[in-house]
Design a protein around this motif. Structure first.
Motif, PDB file in Angstrom:
ATOM      1  N   ALA A  11       0.796  -1.226   0.000  1.00 47.87           N
ATOM      2  CA  ALA A  11       0.000   0.000   0.000  1.00 47.87           C
ATOM      3  C   ALA A  11       0.827   1.275   0.000  1.00 47.87           C
ATOM      4  O   ALA A  11       0.275   2.364  -0.203  1.00 47.87           O
ATOM      5  CB  ALA A  11      -0.927  -0.003   1.219  1.00 47.87           C
ATOM      6  N   GLN A  12       2.115   1.189   0.245  1.00 53.68           N
ATOM      7  CA  GLN A  12       2.942   2.398   0.361  1.00 53.68           C
ATOM      8  C   GLN A  12       2.758   3.313  -0.842  1.00 53.68           C
ATOM      9  O   GLN A  12       2.700   2.872  -1.984  1.00 53.68           O
ATOM     10  CB  GLN A  12       4.418   2.022   0.519  1.00 53.68           C
ATOM     11  CG  GLN A  12       4.995   1.230  -0.624  1.00 53.68           C
ATOM     12  CD  GLN A  12       6.462   0.871  -0.387  1.00 53.68           C
ATOM     13  OE1 GLN A  12       7.292   1.744  -0.174  1.00 53.68           O
ATOM     14  NE2 GLN A  12       6.769  -0.425  -0.422  1.00 53.68           N
ATOM     15  N   GLY A  13       2.637   4.611  -0.537  1.00 50.50           N
ATOM     16  CA  GLY A  13       2.494   5.604  -1.595  1.00 50.50           C
ATOM     17  C   GLY A  13       1.077   5.898  -2.007  1.00 50.50           C
ATOM     18  O   GLY A  13       0.831   6.887  -2.706  1.00 50.50           O
ATOM     19  N   LEU A  14       0.105   5.043  -1.620  1.00 44.72           N
ATOM     20  CA  LEU A  14      -1.284   5.322  -1.956  1.00 44.72           C
ATOM     21  C   LEU A  14      -1.747   6.597  -1.266  1.00 44.72           C
ATOM     22  O   LEU A  14      -1.341   6.898  -0.138  1.00 44.72           O
ATOM     23  CB  LEU A  14      -2.185   4.153  -1.534  1.00 44.72           C
ATOM     24  CG  LEU A  14      -2.125   2.883  -2.392  1.00 44.72           C
ATOM     25  CD1 LEU A  14      -2.964   1.784  -1.749  1.00 44.72           C
ATOM     26  CD2 LEU A  14      -2.617   3.166  -3.803  1.00 44.72           C
TER      27      LEU A  14
ATOM     28  N   GLU B 155      -0.769  10.232   2.821  1.00 44.73           N
ATOM     29  CA  GLU B 155      -0.046   9.271   2.014  1.00 44.73           C
ATOM     30  C   GLU B 155       0.333   8.096   2.897  1.00 44.73           C
ATOM     31  O   GLU B 155       0.753   8.284   4.048  1.00 44.73           O
ATOM     32  CB  GLU B 155       1.221   9.892   1.422  1.00 44.73           C
ATOM     33  CG  GLU B 155       2.012   8.931   0.532  1.00 44.73           C
ATOM     34  CD  GLU B 155       3.262   9.557  -0.056  1.00 44.73           C
ATOM     35  OE1 GLU B 155       4.211   8.807  -0.380  1.00 44.73           O
ATOM     36  OE2 GLU B 155       3.290  10.801  -0.185  1.00 44.73           O
ATOM     37  N   VAL B 156       0.148   6.886   2.377  1.00 49.88           N
ATOM     38  CA  VAL B 156       0.507   5.696   3.141  1.00 49.88           C
ATOM     39  C   VAL B 156       2.028   5.604   3.237  1.00 49.88           C
ATOM     40  O   VAL B 156       2.746   5.731   2.238  1.00 49.88           O
ATOM     41  CB  VAL B 156      -0.068   4.430   2.490  1.00 49.88           C
ATOM     42  CG1 VAL B 156       0.373   3.185   3.270  1.00 49.88           C
ATOM     43  CG2 VAL B 156      -1.585   4.499   2.434  1.00 49.88           C
ATOM     44  N   LYS B 157       2.533   5.391   4.438  1.00 50.45           N
ATOM     45  CA  LYS B 157       3.972   5.379   4.696  1.00 50.45           C
ATOM     46  C   LYS B 157       4.663   4.168   4.071  1.00 50.45           C
ATOM     47  O   LYS B 157       4.047   3.119   3.839  1.00 50.45           O
ATOM     48  CB  LYS B 157       4.233   5.362   6.205  1.00 50.45           C
ATOM     49  CG  LYS B 157       3.869   6.652   6.925  1.00 50.45           C
ATOM     50  CD  LYS B 157       4.220   6.553   8.406  1.00 50.45           C
ATOM     51  CE  LYS B 157       4.002   7.881   9.117  1.00 50.45           C
ATOM     52  NZ  LYS B 157       4.381   7.817  10.552  1.00 50.45           N
ATOM     53  N   LYS B 158       5.940   4.324   3.843  1.00 48.07           N
ATOM     54  CA  LYS B 158       6.790   3.187   3.514  1.00 48.07           C
ATOM     55  C   LYS B 158       7.023   2.368   4.782  1.00 48.07           C
ATOM     56  O   LYS B 158       6.946   2.908   5.887  1.00 48.07           O
ATOM     57  CB  LYS B 158       8.126   3.671   2.959  1.00 48.07           C
ATOM     58  CG  LYS B 158       8.010   4.485   1.681  1.00 48.07           C
ATOM     59  CD  LYS B 158       9.371   5.023   1.264  1.00 48.07           C
ATOM     60  CE  LYS B 158       9.245   5.876   0.006  1.00 48.07           C
ATOM     61  NZ  LYS B 158      10.549   6.463  -0.396  1.00 48.07           N
TER      62      LYS B 158
END
Length: 410
Positions: free
Chosen positions: A272-275, A371-374
């Protein structure tokens, strides 16, 4: 054992005393507000509604405290079916003495329940349904729409994505009221920002798990953005299958128009990262949201506490404050009057802070673009978001005069 005449006379003499528990029960019912929570307990929306919404309603009762009347919470699984939801509501209102529905997941169920609440003059406080029609053409004097709606999501995600260069779109849309409204509202913002809609496909709801053919159609359109006008496990499956196809490596961007923190958890940060996500509540937003989430933990364990759950909590709490203000008898007798009192009172709770309710039933508060985190950015469980921008309350939702609600005076 046979009863003789003396036994019968004794029983008759005791009858007035025996009637006291009945009168006491009747008096107790008259002094009890009953909240009904019809949600998805077993299907695709169980994580964003379900047992955690029930726990949130109970937490609202606990935080409300003792104010001179009793509060009960009942719940049922409507299976995301409008006919089942309507039958539950009718039984609750006609037989079980329920005064208000809270949460009411799934837009199709919510729209059907909205009509029943108006017919029976009961209260409908919606948190999980997204359709903006609840405060538009289908608005009701018996309804308050908390948390979010499709206009808010489209305003935030759609506009931001076009401004970032995503000016051509293809929609994968859940084929029911929610998906249609989300696609409609987002397409309006895309076009207004100068973007183009290259196509759309409707996916059967519920029951779709394989989105590969729909993703192939979206890719063939050569759109820069694939807009996911769905939610729950549909969104999870779309994102996972898009990652398997490597769409992100081919320059195609996924715009998840409705994504909850519980779904980010299911996807994992690796996927999900970056979504980009629009929410009106995040557990780690401030001291009050963290305190509320901490109070919920003993009741929900390690489960996610999403914005929909927070809306159930806040809506139930504000309704109980309105009941205390106007009196139990008056609130039970007239659901529309109870909603009018809710609108007249400013809102304030640990989930959303201070706010208000408009004439069309729309609860007003800010929205947040995250923003979803890394994975390496996360500090621990459920630390998934970083804040990109805030849309203030007066800009977050559709202008009052644009919804075609008949409760709004021009």
């Amino acid at each position: 054992m046979a009863l003789n005449r003396r036994d019968i006379l004794k029983a008759g003499a005791a009858a007035p005393l025996g009637g006291l528990p009945w009168r006491s029960a009747k008096a107790q019912a008259a002094n009890t507000i009953k909240l009904g929570v019809p949600v998805d307990m077993s299907g695709m929306y169980r994580d964003v509604t379900g047992s955690t919404s029930v726990a949130a309603a109970r937490q609202a009762v606990q935080d409300f405290g003792q104010r001179g009347f009793n509060v009960e919470v009942v719940f049922a699984d409507h299976q995301n079916r409008p006919d089942v939801g309507v039958n539950i509501a009718r039984q609750w209102f006609d037989r079980d003495g329920v005064d208000a529905l809270v949460d009411v997941a799934t837009s199709s169920v919510a729209l059907a329940a909205n009509d029943i609440c108006r017919e029976k003059n009961k209260v409908h406080i919606n948190s999980s349904a997204a359709t903006s029609d609840l405060t538009g053409a289908r608005c009701s004097p018996n309804m308050v729409h908390w948390t979010y709606d499709t206009w808010m999501l489209a305003n935030s995600v759609g506009g931001a994505t076009v401004r970032a260069g995503g000016d051509s779109w293809f929609f994968i849309t859940a084929d029911y009221a929610f998906g249609h409204a989300l696609e409609r509202d987002t397409a309006g913002f895309v076009r207004a920002a100068g973007g183009r809609i290259l196509g759309a496909v409707r996916t059967p709801f519920p029951g779709t798990s394989d989105f590969s053919s729909f993703l192939v159609q979206a890719q063939a359109s050569r759109a820069k953005v694939i807009g996911l006008a769905n939610a729950g496990t549909d969104t999870i499956n779309c994102v996972k299958q898009a990652a398997e196809f490597g769409l992100n490596r081919r320059g195609v961007r996924l715009a998840s128009l409705l994504l909850f923190i519980t779904e980010v958890h299911s996807l994992s940060l690796n996927t999900a990262q970056g979504l980009i996500v629009t929410e009106s509540f995040y557990w780690d937003l401030n001291d009050r949201t963290r305190a509320l989430t901490q109070r919920m933990r003993p009741h929900i364990g390690n489960a996610g506490f999403a914005s929909t759950h927070a809306g159930t909590y806040a809506g139930a709490l504000h309704y109980l404050k309105a009941v205390a203000d106007m009196g139990v008898a008056a609130a039970k007798a007239d659901g529309a009057a109870a909603v009018a009192r809710m609108k007249a009172m400013p809102t304030d709770d640990d989930a959303f802070g201070r706010g208000s309710i408009r004439a069309d039933g729309r609860k007003i508060h800010p929205s947040f673009l995250f923003e979803v985190k890394k994975p390496e950015e996360s500090r621990g469980p459920w630390d998934y978001y970083k804040l990109l921008q805030t849309t203030e309350a007066d800009k977050a939702f559709r202008p009052l005069n644009e919804g075609n609600c008949n409760l709004v005076r021009s």
